[in-house]
Design an enzyme around this catalytic site. Structure first.
Site, mmCIF file in Angstrom:
data_model
loop_
_atom_site.group_PDB
_atom_site.id
_atom_site.type_symbol
_atom_site.label_atom_id
_atom_site.label_comp_id
_atom_site.label_asym_id
_atom_site.label_seq_id
_atom_site.Cartn_x
_atom_site.Cartn_y
_atom_site.Cartn_z
ATOM 1 N N HIS A 9 17.302 -21.232 -19.225
ATOM 2 C CA HIS A 9 18.300 -22.139 -18.655
ATOM 3 C C HIS A 9 17.690 -23.333 -17.942
ATOM 4 O O HIS A 9 18.288 -24.410 -17.929
ATOM 5 C CB HIS A 9 19.198 -21.390 -17.663
ATOM 6 N N HIS B 216 22.212 -26.575 -21.415
ATOM 7 C CA HIS B 216 21.179 -26.491 -20.374
ATOM 8 C C HIS B 216 20.293 -27.733 -20.370
ATOM 9 O O HIS B 216 19.779 -28.122 -19.324
ATOM 10 C CB HIS B 216 20.339 -25.234 -20.568
#
Ligand code: RB5
Length: 146
Positions: A101, A136
């Protein structure tokens, strides 16, 4: 990962664990670049966090691994470099998500808070997990402007 060089740095509190992690880096087929410290004599963690940050920023290494007593001070130092996204991890889930992420490019571990076997599992997870990109990537891009 095109560049297989992984920089490692620690202060005196992280010296022993850093050596163990450097061996694992090599065992996993990466090229360790040890930026010090090189013995157990007391040193200042900002010097080593900053140097590792420069190594990642200037492309001497693809990723970095930091160790101090808690992993806190040395990660704060590295994160002052705008090219660095250092994540202090105490478990493998955090390490995996830091890569997936946050595209974290530096892993920080506390030698006084994390046992060596757990630290090795964390490092394995960090090195073996790719960035997911997608939504992300937009968020990681925003980190560069905040
Ligand atoms: C050194 O004693 C210790 O303060 C350092 O290793 C680190 O834990 C700082 O964040």
């Amino acid at each position: 990962m095109a560049d297989r060089t992984i920089a490692l740095a620690s202060d005196h509190a992280g010296y022993d664990l850093k050596l163990e992690l450097a061996c694992l880096v090599a065992d996993l087929g990466f090229e360790p670049l040890d930026l010090g410290t090189h013995d157990r004599e007391s040193v200042d963690y900002p010097d080593f966090g900053a140097e590792l940050g420069r190594a990642v920023a200037d492309g001497r290494a693809a990723l970095g691994v930091l160790v101090c007593g808690t992993g806190i001070g040395i990660s704060i130092a590295a994160n002052r470099n705008p090219a660095v996204r250092a994540a202090l991890c105490h478990d493998t889930t955090t390490a995996r998500l830091a890569r997936q992420h946050n595209d974290a490019n530096v892993l920080s571990i506390g030698a006084r808070t994390t046992g060596p076997e757990t630290a090795k599992d964390i490092l394995r997870a960090f090195l073996e997990t790719p960035f997911e990109g997608g939504r992300h990537a937009r968020r990681v891009d925003k980190l560069a402007t905040c």
